[in-house]
Every structure is written in C-alpha cells, then in structure tokens.
Design a protein around this motif. Structure first.
Motif, PDB file in Angstrom:
ATOM      1  N   ALA A   1      -5.100  19.012  43.716  1.00  0.00           N
ATOM      2  CA  ALA A   1      -5.819  18.184  42.738  1.00  0.00           C
ATOM      3  C   ALA A   1      -6.746  17.215  43.448  1.00  0.00           C
ATOM      4  O   ALA A   1      -7.909  17.049  43.059  1.00  0.00           O
ATOM      5  CB  ALA A   1      -4.823  17.424  41.859  1.00  0.00           C
ATOM      6  N   GLN A   2      -6.261  16.590  44.496  1.00  0.00           N
ATOM      7  CA  GLN A   2      -7.071  15.625  45.226  1.00  0.00           C
ATOM      8  C   GLN A   2      -8.241  16.278  45.949  1.00  0.00           C
ATOM      9  O   GLN A   2      -9.294  15.676  46.113  1.00  0.00           O
ATOM     10  CB  GLN A   2      -6.190  14.838  46.195  1.00  0.00           C
ATOM     11  CG  GLN A   2      -5.219  13.939  45.448  1.00  0.00           C
ATOM     12  CD  GLN A   2      -4.184  13.283  46.327  1.00  0.00           C
ATOM     13  OE1 GLN A   2      -3.858  13.752  47.421  1.00  0.00           O
ATOM     14  NE2 GLN A   2      -3.627  12.180  45.836  1.00  0.00           N
ATOM     15  N   ALA A   3      -8.067  17.549  46.341  1.00  0.00           N
ATOM     16  CA  ALA A   3      -9.135  18.281  47.032  1.00  0.00           C
ATOM     17  C   ALA A   3     -10.040  19.041  46.059  1.00  0.00           C
ATOM     18  O   ALA A   3     -11.062  19.591  46.465  1.00  0.00           O
ATOM     19  CB  ALA A   3      -8.522  19.260  48.037  1.00  0.00           C
ATOM     20  N   GLY A   4      -9.651  19.095  44.771  1.00  0.00           N
ATOM     21  CA  GLY A   4     -10.434  19.855  43.794  1.00  0.00           C
ATOM     22  C   GLY A   4     -10.375  21.346  44.053  1.00  0.00           C
ATOM     23  O   GLY A   4     -11.335  22.078  43.818  1.00  0.00           O
ATOM     24  N   SER A   5      -9.213  21.827  44.516  1.00  0.00           N
ATOM     25  CA  SER A   5      -9.072  23.255  44.822  1.00  0.00           C
ATOM     26  C   SER A   5      -7.972  23.883  43.981  1.00  0.00           C
ATOM     27  O   SER A   5      -7.271  23.203  43.241  1.00  0.00           O
ATOM     28  CB  SER A   5      -8.774  23.435  46.314  1.00  0.00           C
ATOM     29  OG  SER A   5      -7.559  22.804  46.659  1.00  0.00           O
ATOM     30  N   GLY A   6      -7.825  25.189  44.100  1.00  0.00           N
ATOM     31  CA  GLY A   6      -6.784  25.908  43.362  1.00  0.00           C
ATOM     32  C   GLY A   6      -6.968  25.750  41.863  1.00  0.00           C
ATOM     33  O   GLY A   6      -8.063  25.919  41.333  1.00  0.00           O
ATOM     34  N   ALA A   7      -5.903  25.391  41.180  1.00  0.00           N
ATOM     35  CA  ALA A   7      -5.930  25.220  39.718  1.00  0.00           C
ATOM     36  C   ALA A   7      -6.838  24.079  39.282  1.00  0.00           C
ATOM     37  O   ALA A   7      -7.164  23.963  38.102  1.00  0.00           O
ATOM     38  CB  ALA A   7      -4.514  24.969  39.210  1.00  0.00           C
ATOM     39  N   PHE A   8      -7.279  23.248  40.217  1.00  0.00           N
ATOM     40  CA  PHE A   8      -8.090  22.073  39.894  1.00  0.00           C
ATOM     41  C   PHE A   8      -9.552  22.230  40.303  1.00  0.00           C
ATOM     42  O   PHE A   8     -10.320  21.275  40.241  1.00  0.00           O
ATOM     43  CB  PHE A   8      -7.486  20.837  40.556  1.00  0.00           C
ATOM     44  CG  PHE A   8      -6.060  20.628  40.146  1.00  0.00           C
ATOM     45  CD1 PHE A   8      -5.755  19.972  38.968  1.00  0.00           C
ATOM     46  CD2 PHE A   8      -5.024  21.133  40.905  1.00  0.00           C
ATOM     47  CE1 PHE A   8      -4.440  19.808  38.569  1.00  0.00           C
ATOM     48  CE2 PHE A   8      -3.708  20.982  40.517  1.00  0.00           C
ATOM     49  CZ  PHE A   8      -3.418  20.313  39.351  1.00  0.00           C
ATOM     50  N   GLU A   9      -9.933  23.430  40.706  1.00  0.00           N
ATOM     51  CA  GLU A   9     -11.310  23.675  41.101  1.00  0.00           C
ATOM     52  C   GLU A   9     -12.240  23.388  39.926  1.00  0.00           C
ATOM     53  O   GLU A   9     -12.039  23.889  38.819  1.00  0.00           O
ATOM     54  CB  GLU A   9     -11.483  25.120  41.565  1.00  0.00           C
ATOM     55  CG  GLU A   9     -12.831  25.348  42.227  1.00  0.00           C
ATOM     56  CD  GLU A   9     -12.897  26.694  42.939  1.00  0.00           C
ATOM     57  OE1 GLU A   9     -14.003  27.208  43.055  1.00  0.00           O
ATOM     58  OE2 GLU A   9     -11.837  27.210  43.354  1.00  0.00           O
ATOM     59  N   GLY A  10     -13.222  22.539  40.153  1.00  0.00           N
ATOM     60  CA  GLY A  10     -14.175  22.164  39.111  1.00  0.00           C
ATOM     61  C   GLY A  10     -13.618  21.159  38.111  1.00  0.00           C
ATOM     62  O   GLY A  10     -14.269  20.837  37.126  1.00  0.00           O
ATOM     63  N   ARG A  11     -12.408  20.659  38.357  1.00  0.00           N
ATOM     64  CA  ARG A  11     -11.789  19.707  37.426  1.00  0.00           C
ATOM     65  C   ARG A  11     -11.376  18.435  38.169  1.00  0.00           C
ATOM     66  O   ARG A  11     -10.318  17.872  37.925  1.00  0.00           O
ATOM     67  CB  ARG A  11     -10.583  20.344  36.736  1.00  0.00           C
ATOM     68  CG  ARG A  11     -10.957  21.608  36.015  1.00  0.00           C
ATOM     69  CD  ARG A  11      -9.919  22.197  35.115  1.00  0.00           C
ATOM     70  NE  ARG A  11      -8.570  22.332  35.627  1.00  0.00           N
ATOM     71  CZ  ARG A  11      -7.587  22.888  34.940  1.00  0.00           C
ATOM     72  NH1 ARG A  11      -7.792  23.348  33.733  1.00  0.00           N
ATOM     73  NH2 ARG A  11      -6.382  22.988  35.448  1.00  0.00           N
ATOM     74  N   ASN A  12     -12.230  17.982  39.073  1.00  0.00           N
ATOM     75  CA  ASN A  12     -11.936  16.790  39.858  1.00  0.00           C
ATOM     76  C   ASN A  12     -11.834  15.571  38.947  1.00  0.00           C
ATOM     77  O   ASN A  12     -12.477  15.515  37.910  1.00  0.00           O
ATOM     78  CB  ASN A  12     -13.037  16.544  40.888  1.00  0.00           C
ATOM     79  CG  ASN A  12     -13.101  17.638  41.931  1.00  0.00           C
ATOM     80  OD1 ASN A  12     -12.788  18.787  41.661  1.00  0.00           O
ATOM     81  ND2 ASN A  12     -13.521  17.275  43.124  1.00  0.00           N
ATOM     82  N   ALA A  13     -11.063  14.599  39.377  1.00  0.00           N
ATOM     83  CA  ALA A  13     -10.946  13.332  38.669  1.00  0.00           C
ATOM     84  C   ALA A  13     -10.565  12.256  39.677  1.00  0.00           C
ATOM     85  O   ALA A  13      -9.707  12.488  40.530  1.00  0.00           O
ATOM     86  CB  ALA A  13      -9.897  13.423  37.568  1.00  0.00           C
TER      87      ALA A  13
END
Length: 180
Positions: free
Chosen positions: A92-104
């Motif tokens: 999540a902190q890197a904006g990768s995996g399941a969080f790619e394009g979903r940074n916060a």
C-alpha cells in the motif's frame, strides 16, 4: 496464548491511559463473523475494556479481508485498528500489488502496534490412515475459502507443488462449513 493476550492488553492500556482521561473508543476490523479470528477480536475487545476499567471501548466490525482493512485507512481516523500482513502494508505504501494506482497519503501513516505470530499452513484430510502425500489430493475437491491469507497460501502451495491442475478448489467460504 494467555501471556500473549496479557501483553497486548497491557500495551493497549498504557496507550489508552495516555490518550484520554475519559472513555476512548476504537474500531477493530477482525475477519468475518463466525470465524475464530473474529471471536479472538471480541475477546480482545472485552479484555481491553476490563483491563482499562471501561475507559477503552473497542467495537469489533466484520472485515472482508486485509486489502479492505488497509483501504479503509483512507476514510478512518486514528481510532481505527486492523490486522494485515506487513507485506500488504508495504504494498500500500509503495502503491504496488493490490494498491497499484490507488495510492493514498494515509497509507504512509500506518503504524504497527504488534506483530501477529506467523501462521503455519496445514492441509487436513479426513480418515485415520496415517500420514499421506499431496498426491492424495489428486481428483479431490479442496475447501480453502476465499480472500483470506490461508486461502491465498493454500493456492500458492498447490501451485508450487504442481497440484492446481489435479484438484478442484471448492467455491465456498470456510465459515459455511458445518461444525462437528
């Protein structure tokens, strides 16, 4: 388990004592209702309330999984506690995996209170014939569940040992299974 719970409760009481003089409310996301993880969350909430003399009240909410737990950080305040594998928070902190394009930016504020001990993956089969091999799963339907760490790990190991083509993964939740 009792010593681990006492250590967690003691740490929570120390945190709560410094946080406020009046009642402090927390929300804890803990697995799906009816699971042992959810029950553990309920017991943790009860223990924290008792240990703090009622000054720390934790509401336990059903979770749809670790990714959802992390995603909710975007809308929740500092009174939100959840479980997730450390690698998921790193994603999540890197904006990768399941969080790619979903940074916060809220992902960078996630802090770990304590690690949950590692889990060991077990495949359990019925019968009293003694030890068996993974080949015994060939042609069988296997219940792993959905979206949980255990389900993901189960699939990973079946893939690792070249078994994915030899088994059928049941389309059901573990919580739908009957109890003996």
């Amino acid at each position: 388990m009792r010593h681990w719970t006492q250590a967690v409760l003691a740490g929570a009481v120390v945190l709560a004592a410094g946080a406020a003089q009046a009642e402090t409310r927390l929300t804890y996301k803990s697995a799906k209702t009816g699971t042992s993880y959810y029950q553990m969350g309920v017991e943790l909430a009860e223990g924290m309330k008792a240990a703090s003399g009622g000054e720390l009240v934790m509401t336990v909410e059903e979770s749809q999984g670790s990714v959802q737990n992390v995603m909710e950080v975007r809308a929740r305040g500092a009174d939100y506690v959840f479980t997730a594998p450390p690698s998921l928070v790193e994603d999540a902190q890197a904006g990768s995996g399941a969080f790619e394009g979903r940074n916060a930016p809220q992902f960078d504020e996630i802090r770990s209170l304590f690690p949950i001990p590692s889990l060991t993956m077990h495949f359990v089969v019925a019968g009293g014939e003694g030890p068996t091999t993974l080949e015994a799963f060939e042609g069988k339907s296997i219940l792993l569940g959905k979206g949980s760490f255990g389900a993901t790990e189960g699939e990973k190991y079946l893939e690792l040992f070249g078994m994915m083509e030899d088994v059928t993964i049941a389309d059901a939740e573990l919580s739908n299974g009957g109890t003996p």
